[in-house]
Motif scaffolding. Structure first.
Motif, mmCIF file in Angstrom:
data_model
loop_
_atom_site.group_PDB
_atom_site.id
_atom_site.type_symbol
_atom_site.label_atom_id
_atom_site.label_comp_id
_atom_site.label_asym_id
_atom_site.label_seq_id
_atom_site.Cartn_x
_atom_site.Cartn_y
_atom_site.Cartn_z
ATOM 1 N N ARG A 158 0.853 -1.200 0.000
ATOM 2 C CA ARG A 158 0.000 0.000 0.000
ATOM 3 C C ARG A 158 0.883 1.242 0.000
ATOM 4 N N LYS A 160 1.233 5.241 0.808
ATOM 5 C CA LYS A 160 0.642 6.226 1.712
ATOM 6 C C LYS A 160 1.559 7.451 1.808
ATOM 7 N N GLU A 256 1.782 5.307 -9.737
ATOM 8 C CA GLU A 256 1.620 3.857 -9.806
ATOM 9 C C GLU A 256 2.845 3.174 -9.184
ATOM 10 N N TYR A 266 -2.395 4.714 -7.387
ATOM 11 C CA TYR A 266 -2.769 5.349 -6.125
ATOM 12 C C TYR A 266 -3.023 6.826 -6.376
ATOM 13 N N SER A 267 -3.813 7.430 -5.487
ATOM 14 C CA SER A 267 -4.086 8.861 -5.518
ATOM 15 C C SER A 267 -4.338 9.310 -4.089
ATOM 16 N N LEU A 268 -3.533 10.265 -3.619
ATOM 17 C CA LEU A 268 -3.609 10.727 -2.233
ATOM 18 C C LEU A 268 -3.679 12.252 -2.227
#
Length: 278
Positions: A158, A160, A256, A266-268
């Motif tokens: 994951r 983060k 990515e 992913y996008s945060l």
């Protein structure tokens, strides 16, 4: 001339004797070879591939040689690989002789299968099975073998945001330090190809790139990869003074994470409070 026939007889007798001496004796049959202490151990595990080491003990009633192992690598009931391991292990008569060989295969065949396995959780049953070839003189025996074990199923990593800091140097410059983290929840090291990123502040892109190229994250650990950018008139635009005056910058980072049979987008997003740097 009358002695020639007798000489011919002697020569023929000698030739027959020489031929008889050159003929090897027939192979002496050896009793059946027994196999015991079978087991498999995990040598190295990854998200998509796995190394198993098969080991056992062979006992032969007479001198023999364990020549090879023809094997199948089985994962969750499916044969995922086949191969031959050359061994050439000498078996002493009546003694239990240990032997082993490794085999590596992809036990997950696609990114989709990996994602499904990660979501399912639990463990995976893997096995090595096949036949051992044992030679004793001119006689050959084949001995079947099989051993299995449960291994923990792989879990997807994951991405983060570990931390983000904004240092305001002036009314027209803020230095951002964004630390991206890759969580590895597995009991084995995680090999990465790269972690791409694209950073935007209030909808405008400041920069992009790739970190963690060909890196490894330890088992049950988090790899941290900093990204440093400056928010200035040159990088953000002419309205940067009004943006910095708000004291808080909204940001979004997307990209990515890639690795062997792994592609995780992913996008945060969040807000970073600006600190005054002296």
């Amino acid at each position: 001339m009358r002695f020639a026939p007798r000489a011919t007889v002697h020569l023929l007798t000698l030739a027959a004797w020489l031929v008889g001496c050159a003929t090897p004796p027939p192979p002496v049959p050896v009793g059946p070879v027994s196999l015991a202490a079978e087991e498999t151990a995990v040598g190295e595990q990854g998200l998509a591939d796995l190394e198993l080491r098969y080991s056992g003990q062979l006992t032969s009633p007479g001198p023999a040689v364990l020549e090879k192992a023809d094997y199948e690598f089985v994962s969750d009931g499916q044969v995922v690989d086949r191969g031959t391991a050359p061994l050439q292990v000498t078996l002493a008569p009546g003694a239990a002789t240990p032997f082993s060989f490794p085999a590596r295969a992809a036990y997950v065949d696609s990114a989709e299968a990996l994602a499904a396995l990660s979501q399912k959780g639990g463990s995976v049953l893997v096995a090595l099975r096949g036949t051992l070839t044992v030679r004793a003189g001119g006689a050959v025996q084949t001995v079947p073998f099989a051993a299995s074990r449960q291994v923990r199923g792989p879990r997807l990593p994951r991405v983060k945001v570990v931390s983000v800091e904004g240092a305001r140097y002036s009314n027209e410059q803020v230095d951002l330090v964004l630390r991206l983290g890759v969580d590895n929840p597995n009991p084995f090291a995680l090999r990465l190809d790269g972690l791409s990123w694209r950073l935007r502040v209030q909808g405008r892109e400041l920069g992009h790139g790739v970190r963690a190229e060909h890196d490894t994250v330890d088992a049950a650990a988090t790899g941290v990869y900093p990204v440093e950018l400056a928010v200035t008139k040159e990088t953000w635009g002419k309205d940067v003074r009004a943006l910095i005056a708000k004291g808080t910058l909204p940001y979004e980072v997307a990209g990515e994470l890639t690795g062997p049979r792994v592609r995780i987008p992913y996008s945060l997003s969040g807000d970073v409070k600006l600190n005054v740097s002296r």
